[in-house]
Design a protein around this motif. Structure first.
Motif, short mmCIF file in Angstrom:
data_model
loop_
_atom_site.label_atom_id
_atom_site.label_comp_id
_atom_site.label_asym_id
_atom_site.label_seq_id
_atom_site.Cartn_x
_atom_site.Cartn_y
_atom_site.Cartn_z
N ARG A 81 -3.69 2.32 4.35
CA ARG A 81 -4.14 1.14 3.61
C ARG A 81 -4.66 1.55 2.23
NH1 ARG A 81 -7.58 -4.04 5.73
NH2 ARG A 81 -7.91 -4.99 3.69
N GLN A 82 -5.35 2.65 2.16
CA GLN A 82 -5.85 3.15 0.87
C GLN A 82 -4.68 3.41 -0.07
OE1 GLN A 82 -7.30 7.20 0.74
NE2 GLN A 82 -8.91 6.67 -0.74
N GLN A 113 -4.85 -2.42 9.37
CA GLN A 113 -6.28 -2.35 9.65
C GLN A 113 -6.65 -1.15 10.52
OE1 GLN A 113 -7.42 -5.94 11.68
NE2 GLN A 113 -5.92 -5.69 13.33
N ASP A 114 -5.69 -0.64 11.31
CA ASP A 114 -5.97 0.52 12.14
C ASP A 114 -5.55 1.83 11.48
OD1 ASP A 114 -6.98 -1.07 14.20
OD2 ASP A 114 -4.98 -1.38 15.05
N TYR A 115 -5.13 1.74 10.21
CA TYR A 115 -4.64 2.91 9.49
C TYR A 115 -5.29 2.96 8.11
CZ TYR A 115 -1.22 2.45 13.21
OH TYR A 115 -0.62 2.32 14.44
N PRO A 116 -6.56 3.33 8.04
CA PRO A 116 -7.30 3.24 6.78
C PRO A 116 -6.73 4.08 5.65
CG PRO A 116 -8.54 4.45 8.44
CD PRO A 116 -7.40 3.80 9.15
N ASP A 155 -3.00 0.05 -1.10
CA ASP A 155 -3.88 -0.68 -2.02
C ASP A 155 -3.86 -0.04 -3.40
OD1 ASP A 155 -6.03 -2.76 -2.38
OD2 ASP A 155 -7.20 -0.98 -2.87
N GLU A 210 -0.48 8.51 8.91
CA GLU A 210 -1.94 8.52 8.88
C GLU A 210 -2.46 9.94 9.08
OE1 GLU A 210 -5.67 6.44 8.52
OE2 GLU A 210 -3.58 5.87 8.09
N GLY A 236 -3.54 -9.62 3.22
CA GLY A 236 -4.68 -8.72 3.06
C GLY A 236 -4.50 -7.40 3.79
N MET A 237 -3.25 -6.97 3.93
CA MET A 237 -2.92 -5.71 4.62
C MET A 237 -3.44 -5.69 6.05
SD MET A 237 -2.99 -2.82 1.65
CE MET A 237 -2.24 -3.17 0.06
N LYS A 238 -3.36 -6.83 6.68
CA LYS A 238 -3.82 -6.94 8.06
C LYS A 238 -3.10 -5.97 8.98
CE LYS A 238 -2.60 -10.62 10.36
NZ LYS A 238 -2.51 -12.04 10.81
N THR A 293 1.84 -4.99 4.65
CA THR A 293 0.94 -5.09 3.49
C THR A 293 0.54 -6.53 3.18
OG1 THR A 293 2.78 -5.22 1.91
CG2 THR A 293 1.96 -3.02 2.46
#
Length: 230
Positions: A207-208, A201-204, A211, A156, A196-198, A193
């Motif tokens: 996650r980007q 959630q603390d690593y935007p 996704d 991150e 819904g990539m729960k 992943t």
């Protein structure tokens, strides 16, 4: 006997790498070091033959057919145009060079993709050691609370701060590399992943990236197909 299936139609990408490759790997759903090779092939539009060994038959196959192809008896093993390729991350870099994609253009870009891949490989080693340990009930929860968090925070930070990664969504900004596929596969195998990539959630920024990989047209089609096993 292992299952053997052929996927895709050979096209320019197959010409670039010298033919239709055959991958030998465990029948391990859509996980592991063999899966990331498939992921690149799918994304690049490479037709391939998929040979999968069940966990029950692999010990015998490891001593015979795999040992004949790879002295270390490790998989994945790839056959293409009469040649044998081993070591999954070396394969990815090899195919990237042949395709002229997936590893950046400048030396600085290539270095950063390699560095991020190496960090992901270090993470995978910690994950595998904990997940397949005889005392998994103790080692894997501990890994999830310690080493996994350390690597998640490191990625991150790198993705957020490094000048090449900062624009997003990939390690090299708008350009996908093999390092993105390697990192995505580790995230997937650690069950971060799913749902819904729960888990991210603390690593935007991570996650980007994940996704963006999943939204790539060929990857999306692959994940929605019968050949993707979850």
């Amino acid at each position: 006997m292992p299952s053997t299936k052929q996927y895709g139609t050979a096209g320019p990408a197959n010409e670039a790498i010298g033919g239709i490759p055959t991958i030998h790997y465990l029948d391990f759903a859509s996980r592991g070091r063999g899966q990331v090779v498939r992921l690149m092939w799918e994304d690049a539009g490479i037709a391939y033959t998929d040979v999968r060994y069940s966990f029950e038959e692999y010990p015998d196959s490891k001593k015979t057919v795999i040992a004949e192809k790879n002295p270390t008896t490790n998989v994945p093993v790839v056959e293409i145009n009469g040649k044998i390729l081993t070591q999954s991350y070396a394969m990815l870099r090899h195919f990237a060079r042949q395709l002229g994609e997936y590893d950046g253009k400048t030396e600085e870009e290539k270095y950063w993709a390699d560095a991020m891949c190496d960090i992901a490989v270090d993470w995978r080693t910690q994950f595998v050691n904990a997940f397949f340990h005889p005392q998994k009930e103790e080692t894997y929860p501990k890994h999830q609370q310690t080493e996994r968090v350390r690597f998640l925070n490191a990625f991150e930070t790198h993705l957020t701060r490094h000048e090449l990664s900062r624009p997003g969504p990939y390690v090299l900004g708008p350009t996908v590399t093999y390092a993105d596929l390697v990192l995505y596969q580790v995230l997937h195998d650690e069950n971060l992943t799913q749902e819904g990539m729960k888990g991210l959630q603390d690593y935007p920024r991570l996650r980007q990236l994940a996704d963006a990989v999943e939204r790539r047209p060929n990857v999306k089609a692959f994940r929605e197909s019968e050949r993707y096993l979850g």
